[in-house]
Scaffold this motif. Structure first.
Motif, PDB file in Angstrom:
ATOM      1  N   MET A   1       0.699  -1.213  -0.033  1.00 12.97           N
ATOM      2  CA  MET A   1       0.080   0.039  -0.016  1.00 12.97           C
ATOM      3  C   MET A   1       1.075   1.379  -0.051  1.00 12.97           C
ATOM      4  O   MET A   1       1.991   1.476   0.843  1.00 12.97           O
ATOM      5  CB  MET A   1      -0.911  -0.101   1.296  1.00 12.97           C
ATOM      6  CG  MET A   1      -1.939   1.282   1.241  1.00 12.97           C
ATOM      7  SD  MET A   1      -2.867   1.089   2.692  1.00 12.97           S
ATOM      8  CE  MET A   1      -3.938  -0.195   2.347  1.00 12.97           C
ATOM      9  N   MET A   2       0.437   2.109  -0.765  1.00 16.89           N
ATOM     10  CA  MET A   2       1.409   3.525  -0.741  1.00 16.89           C
ATOM     11  C   MET A   2       1.088   4.139   0.435  1.00 16.89           C
ATOM     12  O   MET A   2       0.197   4.502   0.859  1.00 16.89           O
ATOM     13  CB  MET A   2       0.967   4.178  -1.988  1.00 16.89           C
ATOM     14  CG  MET A   2       1.732   5.475  -2.358  1.00 16.89           C
ATOM     15  SD  MET A   2       1.186   6.535  -3.863  1.00 16.89           S
ATOM     16  CE  MET A   2       1.609   5.190  -5.227  1.00 16.89           C
ATOM     17  N   MET A   3       2.218   5.054   0.910  1.00 13.55           N
ATOM     18  CA  MET A   3       2.314   5.653   1.899  1.00 13.55           C
ATOM     19  C   MET A   3       1.858   6.996   1.777  1.00 13.55           C
ATOM     20  O   MET A   3       2.086   7.797   0.726  1.00 13.55           O
ATOM     21  CB  MET A   3       3.524   5.764   2.501  1.00 13.55           C
ATOM     22  CG  MET A   3       3.758   6.623   3.934  1.00 13.55           C
ATOM     23  SD  MET A   3       3.017   5.519   5.237  1.00 13.55           S
ATOM     24  CE  MET A   3       4.500   4.367   5.377  1.00 13.55           C
ATOM     25  N   GLN A   4       0.811   7.708   2.417  1.00  8.61           N
ATOM     26  CA  GLN A   4       0.173   8.776   2.340  1.00  8.61           C
ATOM     27  C   GLN A   4       0.781   9.994   3.218  1.00  8.61           C
ATOM     28  O   GLN A   4       0.911   9.674   4.192  1.00  8.61           O
ATOM     29  CB  GLN A   4      -1.294   8.582   2.165  1.00  8.61           C
ATOM     30  CG  GLN A   4      -1.986   7.885   1.170  1.00  8.61           C
ATOM     31  CD  GLN A   4      -1.857   8.476   0.041  1.00  8.61           C
ATOM     32  OE1 GLN A   4      -1.860   9.558  -0.323  1.00  8.61           O
ATOM     33  NE2 GLN A   4      -2.256   7.528  -1.024  1.00  8.61           N
ATOM     34  N   GLU A 408      -6.678   5.425   2.201  1.00  6.46           N
ATOM     35  CA  GLU A 408      -6.278   4.035   2.212  1.00  6.46           C
ATOM     36  C   GLU A 408      -7.403   3.053   2.530  1.00  6.46           C
ATOM     37  O   GLU A 408      -7.017   1.918   2.900  1.00  6.46           O
ATOM     38  CB  GLU A 408      -5.192   3.950   3.434  1.00  6.46           C
ATOM     39  CG  GLU A 408      -3.744   4.829   3.217  1.00  6.46           C
ATOM     40  CD  GLU A 408      -2.980   4.878   4.392  1.00  6.46           C
ATOM     41  OE1 GLU A 408      -1.793   5.455   4.180  1.00  6.46           O
ATOM     42  OE2 GLU A 408      -3.484   4.564   5.600  1.00  6.46           O
ATOM     43  N   LEU A 409      -8.541   3.326   2.256  1.00  4.98           N
ATOM     44  CA  LEU A 409      -9.734   2.638   2.632  1.00  4.98           C
ATOM     45  C   LEU A 409     -10.215   2.496   1.265  1.00  4.98           C
ATOM     46  O   LEU A 409     -10.899   3.366   0.744  1.00  4.98           O
ATOM     47  CB  LEU A 409     -10.477   3.121   3.709  1.00  4.98           C
ATOM     48  CG  LEU A 409     -11.730   2.595   4.466  1.00  4.98           C
ATOM     49  CD1 LEU A 409     -10.727   1.316   5.155  1.00  4.98           C
ATOM     50  CD2 LEU A 409     -12.453   3.192   5.314  1.00  4.98           C
ATOM     51  N   LYS A 487      -0.077   0.689  10.558  1.00  3.50           N
ATOM     52  CA  LYS A 487       1.250   1.043   9.855  1.00  3.50           C
ATOM     53  C   LYS A 487       1.690   0.032   9.175  1.00  3.50           C
ATOM     54  O   LYS A 487       2.563   0.277   8.015  1.00  3.50           O
ATOM     55  CB  LYS A 487       1.767   1.424  11.102  1.00  3.50           C
ATOM     56  CG  LYS A 487       1.550   3.055  11.723  1.00  3.50           C
ATOM     57  CD  LYS A 487       2.433   3.390  12.954  1.00  3.50           C
ATOM     58  CE  LYS A 487       4.072   3.523  12.160  1.00  3.50           C
ATOM     59  NZ  LYS A 487       4.893   3.893  13.645  1.00  3.50           N
ATOM     60  N   GLN A 488       1.866  -1.143   9.813  1.00  5.89           N
ATOM     61  CA  GLN A 488       2.372  -2.385   9.013  1.00  5.89           C
ATOM     62  C   GLN A 488       1.646  -2.286   7.734  1.00  5.89           C
ATOM     63  O   GLN A 488       2.451  -3.008   6.615  1.00  5.89           O
ATOM     64  CB  GLN A 488       2.396  -3.498   9.892  1.00  5.89           C
ATOM     65  CG  GLN A 488       3.232  -3.317  11.086  1.00  5.89           C
ATOM     66  CD  GLN A 488       2.992  -4.643  11.887  1.00  5.89           C
ATOM     67  OE1 GLN A 488       2.280  -5.691  11.766  1.00  5.89           O
ATOM     68  NE2 GLN A 488       3.751  -4.599  13.517  1.00  5.89           N
ATOM     69  N   LEU A 489       0.405  -2.515   7.760  1.00  3.69           N
ATOM     70  CA  LEU A 489      -0.314  -2.571   6.350  1.00  3.69           C
ATOM     71  C   LEU A 489       0.166  -1.834   5.255  1.00  3.69           C
ATOM     72  O   LEU A 489       0.088  -2.120   4.212  1.00  3.69           O
ATOM     73  CB  LEU A 489      -1.915  -2.668   6.779  1.00  3.69           C
ATOM     74  CG  LEU A 489      -2.783  -2.737   5.465  1.00  3.69           C
ATOM     75  CD1 LEU A 489      -2.644  -4.389   5.089  1.00  3.69           C
ATOM     76  CD2 LEU A 489      -4.215  -2.609   6.057  1.00  3.69           C
ATOM     77  N   ARG A 490       0.358  -0.462   5.797  1.00  6.03           N
ATOM     78  CA  ARG A 490       0.879   0.544   4.641  1.00  6.03           C
ATOM     79  C   ARG A 490       2.138   0.261   4.198  1.00  6.03           C
ATOM     80  O   ARG A 490       2.298   0.463   2.945  1.00  6.03           O
ATOM     81  CB  ARG A 490       0.885   1.964   5.314  1.00  6.03           C
ATOM     82  CG  ARG A 490      -0.226   2.625   5.780  1.00  6.03           C
ATOM     83  CD  ARG A 490      -0.010   3.958   6.330  1.00  6.03           C
ATOM     84  NE  ARG A 490      -1.152   4.281   7.389  1.00  6.03           N
ATOM     85  CZ  ARG A 490      -0.738   4.809   8.638  1.00  6.03           C
ATOM     86  NH1 ARG A 490       0.019   4.846   9.194  1.00  6.03           N
ATOM     87  NH2 ARG A 490      -2.124   4.975   9.457  1.00  6.03           N
ATOM     88  N   CYS A 491       2.914  -0.459   4.778  1.00  3.68           N
ATOM     89  CA  CYS A 491       4.285  -0.630   4.260  1.00  3.68           C
ATOM     90  C   CYS A 491       4.373  -2.094   3.565  1.00  3.68           C
ATOM     91  O   CYS A 491       5.267  -2.474   3.180  1.00  3.68           O
ATOM     92  CB  CYS A 491       5.348  -0.877   5.723  1.00  3.68           C
ATOM     93  SG  CYS A 491       5.400   0.938   6.600  1.00  3.68           S
ATOM     94  N   SER A 492       3.358  -3.050   3.614  1.00  8.12           N
ATOM     95  CA  SER A 492       3.268  -4.089   3.018  1.00  8.12           C
ATOM     96  C   SER A 492       3.040  -3.953   1.410  1.00  8.12           C
ATOM     97  O   SER A 492       2.632  -2.889   1.061  1.00  8.12           O
ATOM     98  CB  SER A 492       1.915  -5.032   3.596  1.00  8.12           C
ATOM     99  OG  SER A 492       0.842  -4.431   3.334  1.00  8.12           O
TER     100      SER A 492
END
Length: 492
Positions: A1-4, A408-409, A487-492
């Motif tokens: 997922m792209m970090m915003q 992110e949703l 946070k972990q989901l964003r970086c995956s």
């Protein structure tokens, strides 16, 4: 997922009660620039000293009425008192350094669109606030409305009310026992607040009469010495209530096993009636769960048995004389103080009509997941899904909204969201008492949270033991790691 990157995006939070505080904390932790406004002189919402009646305490035990990452002190009561809740919220604001984001004694006067274009580099909303008689204008990218479902006291208008020489109060205005000391008091209503106010009045007044149209169920805080949440607050027990998306075992319960469920609730009704020694006039006409309007506590029943309070099943028809009310039964009652525990209404007058008309229609809030108006997706509502564990549902809702603001949703399109809102509305009308807004979710805490957690693509099952997950009492602690999980989901 792209970090915003949200560091330059601003969020206006309206209200600093339970919902407003946790929304401020979550949005701040997610990198937004947050400002929370509250018209009151202190944080706390309904728990502020100016709005709490004598003897008020939580319906839910402290382990269910706390945020996931901040516990009540061990010195707090099992069911915290209003001062204990206030101290808890003050400590929460201290611990998470929220004060620099909060502006008290500051009323939000208006919220309107700053621009009709789609240039997201410019603030979307103009917010006008008033403090100390001066108005200021601010600009924000997002709005989180957290002013709560207990916002504006509702007192019905009754003939002759203006000629009454005694005092007329809403339950939120009954803040000190001196208001009823040695006086003839009438309390109107039959919900939790009405019974609480009548209990307090019965202790200090010359006389206390409860006037009500229909009785509502209350459950004991303890059953044979066991706190009720240890018995009844679990995924398994919650399945006996009919949710709008039944799955697996619930489809059996509310399908082929419906006669068993009916027997289960009738037995619960019989048991609670006799265990609490509920006076016959206060026994509801319908068995549990009825319309899911259930309080907690039994103090008022004891006041009735001891002769300190009397019951009048009727309505106030008029204020006939300067110190007398007339009931629909024709009976006239002398009164010095009349306390209306008749609920609340919610207005959004500070929203520009072009915004408000997308959100509230025919007295109902059109909110997807009780949070998001499909036609105004940069505004969210936290705390409008009122539940038996409001701190937790507000916290998870804040995470859901923050993740949405961060883009992110993955949500359905507008038409699908509206269809879902209407489906939930129809279900609400079947299982709940009529409400001014249709936002109460009552005991459906895990059902509601599961939907939000699933939307955020996080783990719905929160323990590694299925027996504990489904049969043991659930608490906010199960969700303590949700921020790190996101946070972990964003970086995956």
């Amino acid at each position: 997922m792209m970090m915003q990157d949200t560091s330059s995006e601003k969020v206006c939070v309206v209200g600093t009660g339970i919902a407003g505080l946790v929304a401020t904390k979550v949005l701040k932790a997610d990198g937004f620039e947050v400002v929370a406004f509250d018209k009151e002189e202190t944080i706390g919402g309904v728990w502020a000293p100016s709005r709490t009646y004598p003897g008020l305490r939580t319906n839910s035990p402290r382990e269910l009425y706390e945020f996931s990452d901040f516990e009540y002190p061990k010195s707090a009561d099992d069911f915290p008192t209003a001062p204990q809740v206030r101290n808890y919220l003050l400590s929460y604001a201290d611990h998470f350094d929220l004060w620099k984001h909060i502006q008290l004694s500051t009323k939000v006067v208006s919220i309107s669109h700053q621009s009709e274009n789609n240039d997201h580099s410019k603030p979307r909303y103009q917010v006008v606030v008033r403090s100390n008689g001066k108005s200021e204008t601010h600009y924000f990218d997002y709005i989180a409305i957290c002013n709560g479902v207990f916002s504006i006291p509702y007192i019905p208008q009754i003939e002759g009310q203006e000629n009454f020489e005694g005092q007329i109060l809403h339950s939120s205005q009954f803040t000190h026992s001196k208001a009823v000391a040695n006086k003839q008091v009438i309390v109107v209503g039959a919900g939790k607040s009405a019974l609480d106010c009548a209990t307090a009045a019965a202790e200090h007044a010359q006389s206390c009469k409860l006037v009500f149209r229909s009785a509502r169920w209350s459950t004991p805080r303890y059953i044979f010495g066991i706190r009720y949440d240890k018995l009844f607050f679990s995924r398994f027990f919650e399945a006996f209530y009919r949710y709008h998306t039944p799955k697996g075992f619930e489809k059996i319960l509310h399908g082929p096993a419906k006669p068993f469920v009916r027997f289960f609730w009738r037995f619960q009704s019989w048991f609670i009636r006799h265990y609490l020694k509920i006076p016959s006039k206060l026994v509801p006409e319908y068995p549990l769960p009825g319309k899911l309007d259930i309080g907690v506590g039994s103090d008022f029943y004891q006041a009735v048995h001891k002769g300190r309070a009397t019951l009048k099943k009727a309505e106030i028809e008029s204020f006939r004389e300067s110190t007398t009310v007339q009931l629909t039964t024709g009976e006239k009652i002398k009164a010095d103080v009349v306390i209306f525990a008749t609920g609340w209404q919610q207005k959004l007058d500070f929203l520009d009509p072009s915004i408000r008309n997308h959100i509230k229609q025919d007295g109902f809030f059109y909110l997807y997941r009780h949070i998001l108006p499909p036609d105004e997706p940069t505004i969210g509502f936290i705390g409008y899904a009122q539940s038996f564990s409001s701190a937790l549902t507000s916290e998870i809702s804040a995470h859901w909204l923050s993740q949405h603001f961060r883009r992110e949703l993955d949500l359905p399109n507008t038409a699908e969201m509206k269809k879902e809102i209407e489906r939930v509305r129809q279900w609400s009308e079947e299982v709940f008492r009529p409400a001014r807004g249709g936002y109460f979710i009552g005991p459906f805490v895990t059902h509601y949270i599961d939907q939000l957690i699933d939307d955020m693509d996080l783990e719905v099952v929160r323990t590694n033991n299925l027996v504990r997950e489904y049969l043991c009492s659930y608490t906010p602690k199960r969700y303590r790691s949700i921020h790190e999980e996101r946070k972990q989901l964003r970086c995956s």
